[in-house]
Enzyme design. Structure first.
Site, PDB file in Angstrom:
ATOM      1  CE  LYS A 126      32.128  41.269 135.623  1.00 52.62           C
ATOM      2  NZ  LYS A 126      31.627  41.783 136.914  1.00 52.62           N
ATOM      3  CG  ASP A 166      28.552  40.072 136.120  1.00 59.65           C
ATOM      4  OD1 ASP A 166      28.954  40.774 137.061  1.00 59.65           O
ATOM      5  OD2 ASP A 166      27.938  40.558 135.142  1.00 59.65           O
ATOM      6  N   GLY A 237      15.402  44.998 138.017  1.00 62.03           N
ATOM      7  CA  GLY A 237      15.929  43.638 137.908  1.00 62.03           C
ATOM      8  C   GLY A 237      15.100  42.696 138.764  1.00 62.03           C
ATOM      9  N   GLY A 239      16.933  39.479 139.370  1.00 60.67           N
ATOM     10  CA  GLY A 239      17.948  38.428 139.506  1.00 60.67           C
ATOM     11  C   GLY A 239      18.561  38.396 140.886  1.00 60.67           C
ATOM     12  CG  ASN A 240      22.627  36.796 143.047  1.00 57.37           C
ATOM     13  OD1 ASN A 240      23.540  37.550 143.307  1.00 57.37           O
ATOM     14  ND2 ASN A 240      22.294  35.784 143.812  1.00 57.37           N
ATOM     15  CB  VAL A 241      21.997  42.258 142.379  1.00 55.60           C
ATOM     16  CG1 VAL A 241      22.288  43.496 143.217  1.00 55.60           C
ATOM     17  CG2 VAL A 241      23.280  41.672 141.816  1.00 55.60           C
ATOM     18  CB  ALA A 242      16.667  42.402 142.038  1.00 55.57           C
TER      19      ALA A 242
HETATM   20  N1  GLU Z   1      30.290  39.928 139.351  1.00 59.00           N
HETATM   21  C1  GLU Z   1      30.345  40.477 140.683  1.00 59.00           C
HETATM   22  C2  GLU Z   1      30.811  41.916 140.622  1.00 59.00           C
HETATM   23  O1  GLU Z   1      30.486  42.619 139.690  1.00 59.00           O
HETATM   24  C3  GLU Z   1      31.106  39.593 141.650  1.00 59.00           C
HETATM   25  C4  GLU Z   1      32.519  39.286 141.282  1.00 59.00           C
HETATM   26  C5  GLU Z   1      33.193  38.253 142.197  1.00 59.00           C
HETATM   27  O2  GLU Z   1      32.586  37.801 143.147  1.00 59.00           O
HETATM   28  O3  GLU Z   1      34.349  37.955 141.901  1.00 59.00           O
HETATM   29  O4  GLU Z   1      31.446  42.425 141.512  1.00 59.00           O
END
Ligand code: GLU
Length: 446
Positions: A126, A166, A237, A239-242
């Protein structure tokens, strides 16, 4: 807490006292694993857990950049290369004002287990920076991304380390970073995932995390003969996930009644659907980080400074950020008769909240299991890039569903006792076995 666990945590805290989020993530895993490691001495003999909490490598560097007025700023960036036992380091980049090394170590540690669960060959990493994209112009964001890549490029590679997005990092930022990488190394290679459709990005990647959260909830509900159909869903949220979770909840016949931002939450009793879902994208693109805009546009109630966990719902999906759901929120959820919590963010629930869910036998999935859909489709993007082909949306979505089912099965296999599945234990143990066995097979230097 057992003596072994207490001693282990003492050491971790003494080494890095200023990394509370990392301690929290390690504690949750170690708590699940201690009894398992006691029962399987080969892991103790190889000192595996002590090895896994130490990143293989941390890169920390300065990122100077010039704003629109010509003033020079400097931010700090990192890449935490946590574990490469089962594949190249894989995990997103986060740009957020609160990012510290401790934040990224917690995220990288979670990522190791998450990626192992996906069934795909990806290690864990990360990265990110304390750069705050809110209020920055596109030119400023671009110059920051380019400056960051001037250093990061040398640590990446399609078989070494493959970042993605992210919080604060979407297709636009990935474009700037990938463009800089390609220019420096003079090679087109799948070194980022979450890329644009025209240049190597996979179909369904933008939707994947949110879709996966809902597929996982559906799998959990199925174990009780239930489904998402007709359920009231509270999401945090916007964003993308929500966004992905809202879309898929609608697809499966559920109604999403809340969204939230740092400014508060909105309650929409008619459900977030149709053009309202598209408006989530507009809110994100506006770079204002405010959910009140939704209430103003559609005339629904806005609760400033509050979180959506006080709303009565059947299914709860925290999709914003770590520690956004505490013990009081968990009490509200239990008292309101919530049956399922499927996490879209990484570690959104505090340990006390998680314990309350488990004590009350809720269907509760930690992010490392339920939000693994994003990185799973990232893995599929790497495969498509390596093969120089594209799969259709249907193909990718089908693979995503197969993977989410497989993650659920692993949790059930390793986390079920007396008829109740503890998904925390299940995901930690299943992820651990794969990585730990690989490290043992590769010898004590890994
Ligand atoms: N940031 C996302 C996660 O927390 C995706 C990571 C990725 O696709 O490498 O899993």
């Amino acid at each position: 807490m057992s003596e072994a666990l207490a001693k282990f945590m003492e050491k971790i805290k003494a080494k890095d006292p200023d990394q509370p989020e990392f301690h929290q993530a390690v504690y949750e895993v170690a708590e699940s694993l201690m009894p398992f490691i006691e029962a399987n001495p080969k892991y103790k003999k190889a000192n595996i857990l002590e090895r896994m909490v130490e990143p293989e490598r941390v890169i920390m560097f300065r990122v100077p950049w010039v704003d629109d007025k010509g003033e020079i700023h400097v931010n700090r960036a990192y890449r935490v290369q946590m574990n490469s036992a089962i594949g190249p380091y894989k995990g997103g980049m986060r740009f957020h004002r609160n990012v510290t090394l401790g934040t990224l170590k917690f995220l990288a540690f979670e990522q190791v287990f998450k990626n192992a669960l996906t069934t795909l060959p990806m290690g864990g990493g990360k990265g990110g920076s304390d750069f705050d994209p809110i209020g920055k112009s596109e030119g400023e964001v671009m110059r920051f991304c380019q400056s960051l890549m001037m250093e990061l490029y040398r640590h990446l590679g399609p078989n070494t380390d493959v970042p993605a997005g992210d919080i604060g990092v979407g297709a636009r930022e990935i474009g700037f970073m990938f463009g800089a990488y390609k220019k420096i190394v003079n090679e087109w290679t799948g070194v980022f995932t979450g890329k644009g459709r025209n240049w190597g990005g996979s179909r369904i990647r933008p939707e994947a995390t949110g879709f996966g959260v809902v597929y996982f909830a559906e799998e959990m509900l199925k174990t009780r003969g239930d489904s998402m159909e007709g359920k009231i869903v509270a999401i945090s949220g916007f964003g993308n996930v929500a966004w992905g979770a809202t879309r898929k909840s609608n697809d499966l016949g559920a109604k999403v009644v809340t969204l939230s931002g740092p400014d508060g939450y909105i309650y929409d009793p008619d459900g977030v659907k149709g053009e309202k879902i598209d408006f989530m994208l507009e809110m994100r693109a506006s770079n204002r980080d405010k959910v009140q805009d939704y209430a103003d546009k559609f005339g629904v109630q806005f609760f400033p400074g509050k979180r959506p966990w006080e709303v009565k719902a059947d299914v709860y999906m925290p999709c914003a950020i770590q520690n956004e759901l505490d013990i009081n929120d968990a009490k509200n959820i239990v008292n309101n008769g919530g049956i399922c919590v499927s996490e879209g963010a990484n570690m959104p629930s505090t340990p006390e909240a998680v314990n309350l869910f488990i004590q009350n036998k809720l269907l509760y999935a930690p992010g490392k299991a339920s939000n693994a859909g994003g990185v799973s489709v990232s893995g599929l993007e790497m495969t498509q890039n390596a093969m120089h082909i594209y799969w259709t949306s249907e193909e990718v979505d089908k693979q995503l569903q197969i993977i989410m089912k497989a993650i659920h099965e692993q949790c059930v296999e390793h986390g079920t006792k007396d008829g109740y599945t503890n998904y925390v234990n299940g995901s930690n143990i299943a992820g651990f076995i794969k990585v730990a066995d690989s490290m043992i097979e590769q010898g004590p230097l890994s």
